[in-house]
Write a protein that holds these residues in place. Structure first.
Motif, PDB file in Angstrom:
ATOM      1  N   VAL A 319       0.863  -1.179   0.000  1.00 30.29           N
ATOM      2  CA  VAL A 319       0.000   0.000   0.000  1.00 30.29           C
ATOM      3  C   VAL A 319       0.901   1.232   0.000  1.00 30.29           C
ATOM      4  CG1 VAL A 319      -1.744   1.296   1.265  1.00 30.29           C
ATOM      5  CG2 VAL A 319      -1.805  -1.201   1.270  1.00 30.29           C
ATOM      6  N   PRO A 320       0.794   2.126  -1.003  1.00 30.39           N
ATOM      7  CA  PRO A 320       1.641   3.331  -1.030  1.00 30.39           C
ATOM      8  C   PRO A 320       1.464   4.162   0.238  1.00 30.39           C
ATOM      9  CG  PRO A 320       0.504   3.042  -3.136  1.00 30.39           C
ATOM     10  CD  PRO A 320      -0.089   2.043  -2.182  1.00 30.39           C
ATOM     11  N   GLY A 321       2.583   4.630   0.792  1.00 33.87           N
ATOM     12  CA  GLY A 321       2.534   5.473   1.982  1.00 33.87           C
ATOM     13  C   GLY A 321       2.334   4.710   3.272  1.00 33.87           C
ATOM     14  N   SER A 322       2.404   3.380   3.229  1.00 36.26           N
ATOM     15  CA  SER A 322       2.199   2.566   4.427  1.00 36.26           C
ATOM     16  C   SER A 322       3.140   1.378   4.381  1.00 36.26           C
ATOM     17  CB  SER A 322       0.747   2.084   4.499  1.00 36.26           C
ATOM     18  OG  SER A 322       0.575   1.170   5.571  1.00 36.26           O
ATOM     19  N   LEU A 497      10.201  23.566  12.077  1.00 34.31           N
ATOM     20  CA  LEU A 497       9.692  22.207  12.222  1.00 34.31           C
ATOM     21  C   LEU A 497       8.971  21.868  10.927  1.00 34.31           C
ATOM     22  CD1 LEU A 497       8.860  19.645  13.881  1.00 34.31           C
ATOM     23  CD2 LEU A 497       6.827  20.935  14.576  1.00 34.31           C
ATOM     24  N   LEU A 498       9.427  20.855  10.231  1.00 36.68           N
ATOM     25  CA  LEU A 498       8.790  20.423   8.997  1.00 36.68           C
ATOM     26  C   LEU A 498       8.018  19.142   9.281  1.00 36.68           C
ATOM     27  CD1 LEU A 498      11.875  21.634   8.101  1.00 36.68           C
ATOM     28  CD2 LEU A 498      10.743  21.429   5.886  1.00 36.68           C
ATOM     29  N   LEU A 499       6.706  19.187   9.073  1.00 35.43           N
ATOM     30  CA  LEU A 499       5.831  18.058   9.382  1.00 35.43           C
ATOM     31  C   LEU A 499       5.379  17.387   8.086  1.00 35.43           C
ATOM     32  CD1 LEU A 499       3.655  19.628  12.218  1.00 35.43           C
ATOM     33  CD2 LEU A 499       5.439  17.888  12.469  1.00 35.43           C
ATOM     34  N   PHE A 500       5.513  16.067   8.052  1.00 31.76           N
ATOM     35  CA  PHE A 500       5.150  15.274   6.880  1.00 31.76           C
ATOM     36  C   PHE A 500       4.091  14.249   7.281  1.00 31.76           C
ATOM     37  CE2 PHE A 500       9.436  16.818   6.437  1.00 31.76           C
ATOM     38  CZ  PHE A 500       9.530  17.225   5.118  1.00 31.76           C
ATOM     39  N   PRO A 501       3.183  13.920   6.386  1.00 33.27           N
ATOM     40  CA  PRO A 501       2.168  12.919   6.732  1.00 33.27           C
ATOM     41  C   PRO A 501       2.682  11.484   6.696  1.00 33.27           C
ATOM     42  CG  PRO A 501       1.813  13.728   4.514  1.00 33.27           C
ATOM     43  CD  PRO A 501       2.929  14.549   5.083  1.00 33.27           C
ATOM     44  N   SER A 502       3.870  11.259   6.126  1.00 32.86           N
ATOM     45  CA  SER A 502       4.395   9.890   6.055  1.00 32.86           C
ATOM     46  C   SER A 502       5.916   9.926   6.023  1.00 32.86           C
ATOM     47  CB  SER A 502       3.878   9.170   4.806  1.00 32.86           C
ATOM     48  OG  SER A 502       4.439   9.746   3.630  1.00 32.86           O
ATOM     49  N   LYS A 503       6.501   8.807   6.365  1.00 34.17           N
ATOM     50  CA  LYS A 503       7.964   8.678   6.332  1.00 34.17           C
ATOM     51  C   LYS A 503       8.479   8.801   4.911  1.00 34.17           C
ATOM     52  CE  LYS A 503      11.688   5.540   7.754  1.00 34.17           C
ATOM     53  NZ  LYS A 503      11.989   4.222   8.387  1.00 34.17           N
ATOM     54  N   GLU A 504       7.701   8.301   3.926  1.00 26.73           N
ATOM     55  CA  GLU A 504       8.132   8.341   2.534  1.00 26.73           C
ATOM     56  C   GLU A 504       8.294   9.778   2.047  1.00 26.73           C
ATOM     57  OE1 GLU A 504       6.657   4.426   3.463  1.00 26.73           O
ATOM     58  OE2 GLU A 504       5.757   6.408   3.736  1.00 26.73           O
ATOM     59  N   TYR A 550       7.480  12.995  11.110  1.00 23.62           N
ATOM     60  CA  TYR A 550       6.161  12.564  10.644  1.00 23.62           C
ATOM     61  C   TYR A 550       5.273  12.124  11.797  1.00 23.62           C
ATOM     62  CZ  TYR A 550       8.766   8.157  10.905  1.00 23.62           C
ATOM     63  OH  TYR A 550       9.552   7.119  11.334  1.00 23.62           O
ATOM     64  N   SER A 551       5.778  12.119  13.023  1.00 28.38           N
ATOM     65  CA  SER A 551       4.952  11.700  14.166  1.00 28.38           C
ATOM     66  C   SER A 551       4.876  12.763  15.261  1.00 28.38           C
ATOM     67  CB  SER A 551       5.495  10.400  14.767  1.00 28.38           C
ATOM     68  OG  SER A 551       6.721  10.622  15.433  1.00 28.38           O
ATOM     69  N   LEU A 552       5.378  13.964  14.998  1.00 29.03           N
ATOM     70  CA  LEU A 552       5.401  15.004  16.031  1.00 29.03           C
ATOM     71  C   LEU A 552       4.329  16.058  15.801  1.00 29.03           C
ATOM     72  CD1 LEU A 552       9.245  15.511  16.557  1.00 29.03           C
ATOM     73  CD2 LEU A 552       7.648  14.214  17.975  1.00 29.03           C
ATOM     74  N   PRO A 572      -2.304  16.244   6.455  1.00 32.19           N
ATOM     75  CA  PRO A 572      -2.115  14.903   7.040  1.00 32.19           C
ATOM     76  C   PRO A 572      -3.340  13.994   6.922  1.00 32.19           C
ATOM     77  CG  PRO A 572      -2.541  16.484   8.773  1.00 32.19           C
ATOM     78  CD  PRO A 572      -2.483  17.281   7.487  1.00 32.19           C
ATOM     79  N   PHE A 573      -3.752  13.708   5.693  1.00 30.14           N
ATOM     80  CA  PHE A 573      -4.832  12.742   5.503  1.00 30.14           C
ATOM     81  C   PHE A 573      -4.333  11.351   5.891  1.00 30.14           C
ATOM     82  CE2 PHE A 573      -6.523  16.050   2.654  1.00 30.14           C
ATOM     83  CZ  PHE A 573      -7.850  16.039   3.048  1.00 30.14           C
ATOM     84  N   PRO A 574      -5.232  10.477   6.342  1.00 29.61           N
ATOM     85  CA  PRO A 574      -4.797   9.125   6.727  1.00 29.61           C
ATOM     86  C   PRO A 574      -4.339   8.335   5.514  1.00 29.61           C
ATOM     87  CG  PRO A 574      -7.188   9.260   6.745  1.00 29.61           C
ATOM     88  CD  PRO A 574      -6.684  10.665   6.537  1.00 29.61           C
ATOM     89  N   PRO A 575      -3.463   7.351   5.707  1.00 29.45           N
ATOM     90  CA  PRO A 575      -2.993   6.523   4.590  1.00 29.45           C
ATOM     91  C   PRO A 575      -4.096   5.588   4.100  1.00 29.45           C
ATOM     92  CG  PRO A 575      -2.186   5.663   6.673  1.00 29.45           C
ATOM     93  CD  PRO A 575      -2.859   6.965   6.996  1.00 29.45           C
ATOM     94  N   ASN A 576      -3.863   4.994   2.958  1.00 21.90           N
ATOM     95  CA  ASN A 576      -4.837   4.048   2.401  1.00 21.90           C
ATOM     96  C   ASN A 576      -4.531   2.620   2.852  1.00 21.90           C
ATOM     97  OD1 ASN A 576      -6.352   5.926   0.825  1.00 21.90           O
ATOM     98  ND2 ASN A 576      -4.625   6.043  -0.578  1.00 21.90           N
ATOM     99  N   ASP A 577      -4.133   2.474   4.115  1.00 22.79           N
ATOM    100  CA  ASP A 577      -3.777   1.138   4.593  1.00 22.79           C
ATOM    101  C   ASP A 577      -5.021   0.394   5.075  1.00 22.79           C
ATOM    102  OD1 ASP A 577      -4.417   2.026   7.129  1.00 22.79           O
ATOM    103  OD2 ASP A 577      -2.352   2.148   7.829  1.00 22.79           O
ATOM    104  N   PRO A 578      -4.892  -0.891   5.440  1.00 25.54           N
ATOM    105  CA  PRO A 578      -6.067  -1.693   5.803  1.00 25.54           C
ATOM    106  C   PRO A 578      -6.897  -1.139   6.952  1.00 25.54           C
ATOM    107  CG  PRO A 578      -4.192  -3.124   5.374  1.00 25.54           C
ATOM    108  CD  PRO A 578      -3.672  -1.711   5.355  1.00 25.54           C
ATOM    109  N   VAL A 579      -6.261  -0.479   7.922  1.00 29.32           N
ATOM    110  CA  VAL A 579      -7.012   0.047   9.062  1.00 29.32           C
ATOM    111  C   VAL A 579      -7.993   1.117   8.605  1.00 29.32           C
ATOM    112  CG1 VAL A 579      -6.850   1.294  11.238  1.00 29.32           C
ATOM    113  CG2 VAL A 579      -5.198  -0.498  10.711  1.00 29.32           C
TER     114      VAL A 579
END
Length: 659
Positions: A319-322, A497-504, A550-552, A572-579
């Motif tokens: 899953v991209p981004g996860s 402080l640079l905030l990212f929605p994902s590690k990627e 990405y977690s702060l 910071p939209f949620p990822p498209n992962d299974p959850v």
């Protein structure tokens, strides 16, 4: 240690006496020490009095700068001493714990200015500790064996030598190995597949020693949400196994950043299965004198485990981004699960006979039975697609299957919120359009108290907001975002402080910023490079450095000139992962009910990292063009901005304001 910080009169209400003393603290004692009187803080104090008097759950929504931590600490400490049971302060993650207990943190402030001796001890999650067995393997077999050999040689003498431990000596905490990146730490840290019950080094393990230490706290035990939820879910099982619960009996609970508790509850109530771990456990049965029928079943179980994980690998996709791979339920996969369960059923029946023959070590037999019971429960849940969220992750030693129930509110309602105990949810973001019903329903809270109080800061004067329009029509959007980020970094000369929605997305920025000549002299730290609290401390003490994470989005508290610029790379939209896919599937309007609320809550928290005192000034920038392209997103983002703050759509408009 004196029992109470005020003259206690037994014939009067204890909570009322606490409330009177708290009023003195905020109106007189702290102002004399240089603290300002905050009406919002005093209002919160009188609201918390109700929760402790009635032993109820309260949602305490208080804006940034209210000083809410000091309020709940005062009540929690006094109530702990009254009941002779410690209070538990559960923070959203380990970095927030460090913020609370650091030398300049709120616990230290209270101790200093009120003349209190506060017994506050840390109950960190197991994965924050070194595993001696994993370290042993890493220093022998890993390609970085020299690194791990140095760690081994620096262990306290009592760990590997037969000498008595005279007093508590903390070691093995993640913070002691700040030079390790996250991947290196995972190679030697505890994980859920370590069988601590049969470890011959458990009584010299840093995690075990720490657990014995924090259980004796008189005032406060400070832990993470994850750890508290792990305590809830394992409470009965640990008692069955003759172990103490993870946390002792306690008088009250505070969930700091309480809006994140549901995610922690789901995470704690997950079942994780790995092929090699199953084999290592089940083959323990072959070490005794067992009947041939059981031995054959053990071999069949191992073969079926191979088949099951082979099919999981075949029927899962990235899953991209996860880092979670989505499982595609196919009939042959479900058949493999049912076959595996049937074999385990047969093994469990045979173990009943074996236990009567006393051919197996009773302790080992009990451990195998506990694991088989857990696996059977997990596989039963896996087969109920409407009740479960499942995924696989690629680990260094093979696939891991993760099985998580969709909803946890029934268990939480029964095991936590039904108890007559003060439970405080503290956060700047708990309500949805003024109502707390959403969070109460998702957590299974039948009745509650609540209040909201705004931040005392003058955001219109202290904060500038930039949402630049980038000419992305024919250009490279990533490059244009980089140009905007570089402009902002140069405007404040770092301190961003640079905030990212994902590690990627953070990794892509990390690769690109190294090529930007305008930022050559700037220092950048990236989450995962070292232990997080050390990264934060270095950032706070280095005016021209920049922290990328990405977690702060929540909890980071860096007042002053070290943080004058918050750059939000993407919404910071949620990822498209299974959850989140499962949450969207359950929603009538997925974007409006799942994606948008999640994004807005995180965005509010991210914006809140900038202004942490009345003296702070700075910029918040959002580099996401969806704000300009979609009216539904644009209008909602504007609603979460602090009152009086208007955004600029051209970066050059900010420059005169920052000079």
């Amino acid at each position: 240690m004196m029992q109470y910080p005020f003259a206690y009169e037994p014939k009067q209400s204890f909570i009322q006496q606490v409330s009177d003393w708290v009023a003195d603290v905020f109106y007189e004692i702290l102002p004399e020490a240089g603290f300002e009187v905050r009406d919002e803080q005093i209002y919160m104090a009188f609201q918390l009095e109700r929760a402790f008097a009635e032993k109820k759950t309260i949602f305490a929504e208080a804006g940034v700068g209210t000083g809410k931590t000091l309020v709940y600490l005062l009540y929690a400490i006094c109530y702990a001493r009254y009941t002779r049971k410690p209070a538990v302060i559960a923070c959203a993650d380990e970095s927030l714990i460090e913020q609370l207990v650091k030398p300049e943190g709120d616990v230290a402030k209270l101790a200093q200015h009120l003349g209190l001796t506060i017994d506050a001890r840390l109950g960190k999650s197991p994965d924050q500790y070194l595993c001696l067995n994993k370290l042993e393997g890493a220093r022998i077999r890993d390609e970085e064996d020299d690194l791990f050999q140095d760690i081994y040689e620096e262990l306290p003498r009592f760990v590997n030598e037969p000498e008595a431990l005279q007093s508590f000596f903390p070691y093995g905490d993640r913070r002691q190995y700040a030079h390790l990146n996250d991947e290196q730490w995972r190679k030697i840290s505890w994980d859920s597949f370590q069988d601590c019950l049969v470890c011959d080094r458990r009584h010299r393990c840093g995690q075990t020693l720490s657990r014995d230490h924090y259980r004796k706290s008189a005032d406060l035990i400070i832990c993470s949400h994850d750890f508290y939820m792990e305590h809830i879910w394992t409470y009965d099982a640990r008692k069955r196994e003759g172990q103490l619960p993870l946390l002792p009996e306690h008088s009250s609970v505070v969930f700091d950043e309480g809006h994140l508790l549901e995610a922690a509850a789901q995470k704690a109530l997950t079942y994780k299965l790995k092929q090699d771990v199953f084999e290592s456990i089940i083959t323990r049965l072959l070490q005794g004198e067992i009947r041939e029928k059981l031995a054959v079943l053990v071999e069949e179980a191992i073969e079926q485990s191979d088949t099951l994980f082979m099919l999981l690998d075949r029927h899962s996709q990235a899953v991209p981004g996860s880092n979670r791979k989505e499982i595609k339920y196919q009939e042959n996969l479900l058949q493999a699960v049912r076959r595996f369960k049937a074999i385990l059923d047969d093994i469990e029946e045979e173990l009943v006979f074996e236990s009567g023959l006393h051919s197996l070590d009773e302790y080992q037999l009990r451990i195998v039975e506990e694991h088989l019971e857990m696996i059977q429960l997990a596989l039963s849940i896996f087969l109920q697609a409407d009740r479960v969220v499942s995924w696989v992750t690629e680990e260094a030693d093979g696939l891991m299957l993760v099985i998580m129930p969709r909803k946890v509110k029934e268990l939480l309602g029964e095991q936590l919120f039904s108890k007559p105990m003060p439970i405080v949810f503290s956060s700047a973001t708990l309500s949805v359009e003024g109502s707390f019903d959403y969070i109460a329903d998702t957590l299974g809270i039948p009745s509650y108290l609540s209040f909201s109080v705004a931040s005392p800061y003058e955001y219109a004067e202290q904060m500038q907001m930039a949402v630049p329009r980038l000419s992305t029509g024919a250009g490279d959007e990533f490059k244009e975002k980089m140009n905007a980020a570089v402009h902002l970094l140069c405007t404040t000369e770092g301190s961003a402080l640079l905030l990212f929605p994902s590690k990627e997305e953070m990794s892509a920025f990390q690769a690109a910023i190294a090529e930007e000549s305008a930022c050559t002299g700037m220092r950048f730290a990236f989450e995962g490079e070292r232990e997080i609290s050390h990264l934060i401390s270095d950032f706070q003490n280095d005016r021209q450095s920049n922290l990328c994470a990405y977690s702060l989005w929540e909890g980071l508290d860096v007042p002053g000139p070290s943080l004058t610029n918050v750059i939000i790379w993407s919404l910071p939209f949620p990822p498209n992962d299974p959850v989140f896919a499962a949450m969207r599937k359950d929603a009538a309007a997925p974007f409006e009910q799942v994606d948008l609320p999640y994004m807005l809550l995180r965005l509010r928290q991210g914006i809140g990292r900038l202004i942490r005192s009345r003296e702070d000034r700075g910029i918040v920038a959002i580099l996401d063009q969806r704000v300009h392209e979609r009216e539904d997103i644009r209008s909602k983002v504007k609603e979460v901005l602090p009152a009086g703050v208007e955004w600029k759509e051209a970066l050059h408009e900010l420059i005169p304001l920052m000079q």
